[in-house]
Write an enzyme that holds these catalytic residues in place. Structure first.
Site, short mmCIF file in Angstrom:
data_model
loop_
_atom_site.label_atom_id
_atom_site.label_comp_id
_atom_site.label_asym_id
_atom_site.label_seq_id
_atom_site.Cartn_x
_atom_site.Cartn_y
_atom_site.Cartn_z
N HIS A 120 0.87 -1.18 0.00
CA HIS A 120 0.00 0.00 0.00
C HIS A 120 0.91 1.23 0.00
O HIS A 120 2.03 1.18 0.52
CB HIS A 120 -0.83 -0.06 1.29
CG HIS A 120 -1.89 0.98 1.43
ND1 HIS A 120 -1.63 2.27 1.80
CD2 HIS A 120 -3.24 0.90 1.28
CE1 HIS A 120 -2.78 2.96 1.87
NE2 HIS A 120 -3.77 2.14 1.56
N ASP A 197 3.27 -4.35 8.13
CA ASP A 197 2.02 -3.61 7.93
C ASP A 197 0.89 -4.62 8.10
O ASP A 197 0.66 -5.47 7.24
CB ASP A 197 2.02 -3.00 6.53
CG ASP A 197 0.69 -2.36 6.18
OD1 ASP A 197 -0.29 -2.53 6.94
OD2 ASP A 197 0.61 -1.71 5.12
N GLN A 200 -4.36 -5.05 7.07
CA GLN A 200 -5.36 -6.02 6.62
C GLN A 200 -5.29 -7.33 7.39
O GLN A 200 -6.25 -8.11 7.37
CB GLN A 200 -5.21 -6.30 5.11
CG GLN A 200 -5.45 -5.07 4.23
CD GLN A 200 -6.87 -4.52 4.34
OE1 GLN A 200 -7.82 -5.24 4.65
NE2 GLN A 200 -7.02 -3.23 4.08
N LYS A 223 -10.11 -0.71 10.44
CA LYS A 223 -10.19 -1.93 9.61
C LYS A 223 -10.69 -3.12 10.43
O LYS A 223 -10.92 -4.19 9.91
CB LYS A 223 -8.81 -2.30 9.05
CG LYS A 223 -8.03 -1.18 8.40
CD LYS A 223 -8.40 -1.00 6.96
CE LYS A 223 -7.43 -0.04 6.28
NZ LYS A 223 -7.95 0.50 5.02
N CYS A 360 -4.76 2.36 -3.56
CA CYS A 360 -3.50 2.88 -3.00
C CYS A 360 -2.33 1.93 -3.26
O CYS A 360 -1.43 1.79 -2.41
CB CYS A 360 -3.61 3.19 -1.51
SG CYS A 360 -4.72 4.54 -1.17
N1 PLP Z 1 -1.70 -0.74 4.61
C1 PLP Z 1 -2.65 -1.49 4.07
C2 PLP Z 1 -2.33 -2.89 3.64
C3 PLP Z 1 -3.94 -0.97 3.93
O1 PLP Z 1 -4.90 -1.74 3.41
C4 PLP Z 1 -4.21 0.34 4.37
C5 PLP Z 1 -5.54 0.94 4.17
O2 PLP Z 1 -6.25 0.60 3.25
C6 PLP Z 1 -3.18 1.08 4.93
C7 PLP Z 1 -1.94 0.51 5.04
C8 PLP Z 1 -3.38 2.48 5.42
O3 PLP Z 1 -4.28 2.49 6.48
P1 PLP Z 1 -4.82 3.88 7.07
O4 PLP Z 1 -5.33 4.66 5.88
O5 PLP Z 1 -5.89 3.47 8.01
O6 PLP Z 1 -3.67 4.55 7.72
#
Ligand code: PLP
Length: 402
Positions: A120, A197, A200, A223, A360
């Site tokens: 992401h 990270d 998910q 999430k 993203c």
């Molecule tokens: N990393 C992953 C794998 C994600 O799916 C997301 C959000 O869709 C993020 C990071 C970023 O999360 P946030 O926008 O809640 O900071």
């Protein structure tokens, strides 16, 4: 399937909503999940009965709010199997957590930061910025046509120059589950810091930071059935104790003099300013909701829905599904000759909420020569009937647009 799916659904008031005259089919859970009454009640109760600023007050409410906030930290720590609640730093979400760790790790010119093709943007851009600041170099583990990371290339990319491995556990676009524990162990062999990270992973997988072996792990509350604006950076305590602070301000200090400041111990060293107190308490309520049902039950239920969706969608002419067969959380697809945005808009007209676009993950989309996909993503409250509704909607939309 969780014991009583209709009872679980009743815990989510928003699922009663009708969209364009039809029952809402909410399949955009990878973007954000809906909130159960336990979480809504926790937020409301906090503001109705507890609200005060924490850590600095002697009055009753200040103590009650502090206690509730720190209890929430303990619940998050237990959920992650963390050795100490002080390892749980509250942030505003995954993005904030990754920016924090990217700003405190020591990096020098020539150091390499290893990420993957599946990341992401929030696990790419903070590292690119860290490279710009430090002279470190970004390296990327490629993936194959199924969206699986290439283990040989990973091995080739690892070297004593690797200073950081920053990796998504579960791809938000394709649902790929990366073998994070083995990859962390390999990165440790070359002395790298490891950052996971788990944005998910948190709603779908059991997380035990001690057996995982990583140094840092980031996730967002929203999430996993909690509100937006709250998240966590879990970090290994012995590391947090030695790393510098990032943001300065109240709360993160021991003593401030104009001549210089000494810093607080973790986690407070990394929590400058008034935190999202209600968010932390609601996050704890969300994790308790998850544990009441059981993360394994949730994962099994969602995996069955994804398999059902993949089987139903693959019968539609011109469909291309992305990701491996054992994907989790999300299922991405495109129909030949039809723009994902047009498909998503038509599906929405039929009451089915999916996400369209690059999710993203622009570099991942570029790797597949596309600008985006349609993505259906699943949560504990989704049903087999909703998967049927998705398949019917895609089929109808394909006929209309084709
Ligand atoms: N990393 C992953 C794998 C994600 O799916 C997301 C959000 O869709 C993020 C990071 C970023 O999360 P946030 O926008 O809640 O900071």
């Amino acid at each position: 399937m969780p014991a009583d799916l209709s009872a679980i659904r009743r815990e989510f008031p928003i699922l009663e909503t009708r969209i364009h005259g039809r029952p809402l089919v909410y399949l955009d859970n990878a973007a954000t999940t809906q909130k159960p009454t336990a979480v809504l009640d926790a937020s409301r109760h906090y503001y109705e009965a507890v609200n005060a600023n924490i850590h600095r007050g002697t009055h009753h409410l200040a103590r009650a709010a502090t206690e509730a906030h720190e209890k929430a930290r303990g619940i998050v720590a237990r959920h992650l199997h963390a050795g100490d609640p002080a390892e749980v730093i509250f942030t505003s979400g995954t993005t904030d957590s990754i920016n924090l760790v990217a700003n405190i790790l020591p990096l020098s010119p020539g150091d390499e930061i290893l990420i993957s093709a599946l990341e992401h943007h929030s696990n790419i851009v903070p590292w690119q910025m860290a490279c710009e600041r430090s002279g470190a170099v970004l390296r990327v583990i490629p993936c194959d046509e199924q969206g699986i990371l290439d283990p040989v290339e990973f091995g080739n990319l690892l070297s004593p120059k690797t200073r950081v491995l920053a990796l998504t556990w579960l791809s938000n676009s394709f649902g790929t589950i990366n073998p994070v524990a083995a990859m962390i162990a390999a990165a440790k062999q070359v002395g790298a810091f490891t950052v996971i990270d788990a944005a998910q992973a948190i709603p779908h997988l059991e997380i035990d930071v001690q057996s995982l072996g990583a140094d840092f792990l980031a996730f967002s509350g929203h999430k996993v059935y909690a509100p937006t604006g709250i998240g966590v950076l879990w970090g290994r305590l012995e590391l947090l104790r030695t790393l510098p602070p990032w943001r300065g301000g109240g709360e993160m200090i021991k003593e401030v003099r104009f001549e210089g400041t000494t810093y607080n111990e973790p986690p407070f060293r990394y929590e400058a300013g008034t935190p999202n107190i209600e968010g932390a308490i609601a996050l704890a309520a969300a994790l308790e909701f998850v544990n009441r049902i059981g993360i394994t039950e949730i994962h099994t239920h969602e995996a069955a829905l994804i398999r059902q969706a993949a089987a139903a969608l693959s019968t539609i002419p011109g469909i291309r599904l992305y990701g491996p067969e054992d994907r989790a959380g999300a299922l991405s697809f495109n129909l030949t000759g039809i723009h994902h945005y047009d498909l998503g808009t038509l599906i929405d007209q039929m009451g089915v909420a999916v996400r369209t676009g690059h999710h993203c993950c622009q570099p991942l989309m570029a790797r597949f020569g596309i600008t985006g996909t349609v993505r259906a993503s699943f949560a504990v409250y989704n049903t087999a009937e909703e998967v049927d509704a998705l398949a019917t909607a895609v089929e109808k939309a394909a006929a209309m647009l084709g």
